[in-house]
Design a protein around this motif. Structure first.
Motif, PDB file in Angstrom:
ATOM      1  N   ARG A  51       2.117   1.950  -3.439  1.00  0.00           N
ATOM      2  CA  ARG A  51       1.116   2.556  -4.327  1.00  0.00           C
ATOM      3  C   ARG A  51       1.002   4.053  -4.070  1.00  0.00           C
ATOM      4  O   ARG A  51       0.923   4.862  -5.003  1.00  0.00           O
TER       5      ARG A  51
ATOM      6  N   ILE B 289      -4.890   3.997  -9.513  1.00  0.00           N
ATOM      7  CA  ILE B 289      -3.931   4.985 -10.005  1.00  0.00           C
ATOM      8  C   ILE B 289      -4.558   5.902 -11.046  1.00  0.00           C
ATOM      9  O   ILE B 289      -5.408   5.503 -11.833  1.00  0.00           O
TER      10      ILE B 289
ATOM     11  N   ARG C 244       0.832  -1.202   0.000  1.00  0.00           N
ATOM     12  CA  ARG C 244       0.000   0.000   0.000  1.00  0.00           C
ATOM     13  C   ARG C 244       0.870   1.256   0.000  1.00  0.00           C
ATOM     14  O   ARG C 244       0.589   2.228  -0.715  1.00  0.00           O
TER      15      ARG C 244
ATOM     16  N   PHE D 287       2.716  -2.084 -12.219  1.00  0.00           N
ATOM     17  CA  PHE D 287       2.264  -0.716 -12.471  1.00  0.00           C
ATOM     18  C   PHE D 287       2.203  -0.415 -13.969  1.00  0.00           C
ATOM     19  O   PHE D 287       1.340   0.351 -14.416  1.00  0.00           O
TER      20      PHE D 287
ATOM     21  N   SER E  88       7.173  -5.302  -9.404  1.00  0.00           N
ATOM     22  CA  SER E  88       6.352  -4.112  -9.165  1.00  0.00           C
ATOM     23  C   SER E  88       6.297  -3.230 -10.406  1.00  0.00           C
ATOM     24  O   SER E  88       5.245  -2.669 -10.736  1.00  0.00           O
TER      25      SER E  88
END
Length: 358
Positions: A133, A262, A130, A318, A314
């Motif tokens: 993010r 996002i 979290r 994303f 990661s």
């Protein structure tokens, strides 16, 4: 009170047009249904948004939000505290996310902020994914991020958690605090000098409101207990509000976010994963997927222990989300244009004919 004490900068002054010189600049500190509460050199004001500005806005992200600077004119000479918002000035920074649910629309959480405090609890609420993010979203928002790990008084293994966080923090200032005991509050106050604006972001139960109350020196916001089994809290803050501190700075409290979808572009990817992209520039092939291609510098760095494989994982996650967001934005734009064409066609069909009837 001077405008600079409310966060006014040359960036905003340069936007004032000649015909707007007599208008009063003010800053949104809270929004209620149909009304905006404003800070100004003349004191607190209540502003309304004319229907024309509402119609001109192509999305809610273009409407004033907490932290925005607006130009105002009085509605009534007898009541100087009631004003009309004539224009919203361009933002120097903003923290945005995608609207919760299926809507493909930007939600501006806070505007014209200098620093974002990303707050996480050092109890069972501690969640590195979290935090990653939130960091990803702040990279391109125009404000500087700082990680605030609250509830240090409840954590026996702070050092271990800090070590776990280093992989995603990557040099982001990190502060260990306890809003209950006051530990670390002076470190946070250093960010909120005269005219500086800080927004607190984080999930419910991390102690954002408790931190703000500690910084203010009085209980401005309600706080709630968290559940003992999972350290999750309920939403005690249900709206966004900006407050002035005795130090001269401003601080924005925000509701806890259940969803952190996002709303950004590839610039966040480059800023968040410069280590991955630096390696990728050395790959033999420009279209390298960083799997098993010959001459892949990314896989070579992972094999040599120079790049953590979690960073590549990661990065890919994303990257997929950004691609999906762009596709949804394109589809939404096409649908909106189709809607506008149909609206225009109907207006033509319904337009009375000027031809004379014999």
């Amino acid at each position: 009170m001077e405008l600079t004490e409310l966060g006014w900068k040359d960036f905003f002054q340069q936007q004032i047009r000649e015909q707007e010189i007599t208008m009063l600049p003010a800053r949104v500190y809270r929004q209620d249904l149909g009304r905006y509460h404003l800070f100004s050199p003349q004191g607190d004001l209540t502003g309304i948004l004319p229907g024309g500005l509402l119609q001109q806005a192509s999305s809610r992200a273009q409407l004033p939000t907490v932290g925005d600077w607006v130009l105002t004119t009085p509605t009534d000479e007898a009541d100087e505290s009631s004003v009309v918002i004539e224009r919203t000035l361009s933002r120097i920074s903003k923290f945005s996310r995608k609207e919760a649910g299926d809507r493909v629309e930007e939600q501006v959480v806070a505007a014209n902020i200098d620093t974002v405090f990303i707050v996480c609890g050092l109890d069972d609420n501690f969640n590195i994914n979290r935090l990653e993010r939130y960091l990803f979203l702040t990279r391109s928002c125009g404000a500087d991020p700082a990680i605030v790990l609250n509830k240090a008084d409840l954590c026996p293994d702070v050092v271990e958690k800090i070590q776990d966080l280093e992989l995603v923090a990557r040099g982001t200032p990190t502060h260990i605090v306890s809003a209950q005991t006051g530990e670390g509050m002076d470190e946070l106050l250093a960010y909120i000098g005269p005219g500086q604006t800080v927004a607190l972001l984080g999930s419910s139960g991390v102690g954002k409101s408790t931190i703000i109350n500690a910084l203010l020196g009085y209980a401005r916001f309600d706080t709630g207990e968290v559940r003992e089994d999972d350290s999750k809290g309920r939403h005690t803050t249900t709206f966004r509000e900006m407050c002035r501190l005795a130090s001269g700075g401003l601080i924005i409290d925000t509701p806890g976010m259940r969803e952190i979808q996002i709303w950004t572009d590839e610039s966040s990817l480059s800023m968040s994963f410069s280590d991955v992209e630096d390696c990728a520039t050395l790959c033999r092939f420009n279209d390298c997927k960083h799997d098993s291609e010959p001459g892949c510098a990314v896989q070579a760095a992972i094999s040599a222990g120079e790049l953590d494989p979690a960073r590549l994982e990661s990065f890919r996650k994303f990257e997929r989300e950004l691609t999906h967001l762009a596709e949804k934005q394109d589809a939404s734009t096409r649908a909106e244009k189709k809607k506008e064409r149909k609206k225009f066609a109907r207006s033509i069909r319904n337009k009375p004919s000027n031809r004379s009837i014999p």
